[in-house]
Design an enzyme around this catalytic site. Sequence first.
Site, PDB file in Angstrom:
ATOM      1  N   HIS A 101       0.831  -1.205   0.000  1.00 25.93           N
ATOM      2  CA  HIS A 101       0.000   0.000   0.000  1.00 25.93           C
ATOM      3  C   HIS A 101       0.858   1.244   0.000  1.00 25.93           C
ATOM      4  O   HIS A 101       1.950   1.255   0.560  1.00 25.93           O
ATOM      5  CB  HIS A 101      -0.957   0.024   1.200  1.00 25.93           C
ATOM      6  CG  HIS A 101      -0.285  -0.229   2.525  1.00 25.93           C
ATOM      7  ND1 HIS A 101       0.074  -1.495   2.944  1.00 25.93           N
ATOM      8  CD2 HIS A 101       0.096   0.622   3.511  1.00 25.93           C
ATOM      9  CE1 HIS A 101       0.647  -1.409   4.140  1.00 25.93           C
ATOM     10  NE2 HIS A 101       0.682  -0.138   4.499  1.00 25.93           N
ATOM     11  N   HIS A 103       0.834   5.071   1.331  1.00 23.98           N
ATOM     12  CA  HIS A 103       0.178   6.070   2.182  1.00 23.98           C
ATOM     13  C   HIS A 103       0.243   7.416   1.463  1.00 23.98           C
ATOM     14  O   HIS A 103       1.314   7.799   0.958  1.00 23.98           O
ATOM     15  CB  HIS A 103       0.931   6.259   3.506  1.00 23.98           C
ATOM     16  CG  HIS A 103       0.944   5.072   4.414  1.00 23.98           C
ATOM     17  ND1 HIS A 103       0.127   4.966   5.526  1.00 23.98           N
ATOM     18  CD2 HIS A 103       1.700   3.943   4.410  1.00 23.98           C
ATOM     19  CE1 HIS A 103       0.380   3.832   6.156  1.00 23.98           C
ATOM     20  NE2 HIS A 103       1.336   3.190   5.501  1.00 23.98           N
TER      21      HIS A 103
END
Length: 115
Positions: A101, A103
Site C-alpha cells: 500500500h 500512504h
Amino acid sequence: MDTSCIFCKIASGAIPATFLHEDDAVVAFGDLNPQAPHHVLIIPREHVVSLASATDGHTEVLGRLLRVAAEIAERLGVTDSGYRTVINTGPDGGQSVFHLHVHLLGGRPLAWPPG
Ligand code: AMP
C-alpha cells in the site's frame, strides 16, 4: 485474494469501506488511524505482500498506485500545499499490514527525517 488479509477483504467489498478511488487494478480508502488531516491508503487489488515481493510484472500497477495518489491529492486540494507518499516495507520500514500500500498524507507540514 488472501482470505486472511484485511486489505484483500476491503478491496473485494467483504469489509465495507468508502472508496476514494476504484478501478480494475487499484482501490483507495481512508486510513483507520489517520496521521494527518488527509491520510489515504492506495492499494492494488491483487494481493502483493510488499514492495519487496513486487516483480517486473507489477510495474504497471506500481505506476498506477502513484498516479492515483497524485489524482486523489489533487481532488483533496493539497497539490499546492504538498503531501507525502510513503511505502513502508518490512520490519525496519514499519510495515504492519502485509498487502502492498501507498500512504498519502497531507493537510499539515510533515517532519523530515521520519522517526
Ligand atoms: P503500514 O504500517 O505501512 O503497514 O500501514 C498500515 C496502515 O493500515 C496503518 O496506517 C493502519 O492504520 C491502517 N489500517 C489497518 N487496518 C485498517 C483498516 N481496516 N482500514 C483502514 N486502514 C487500516
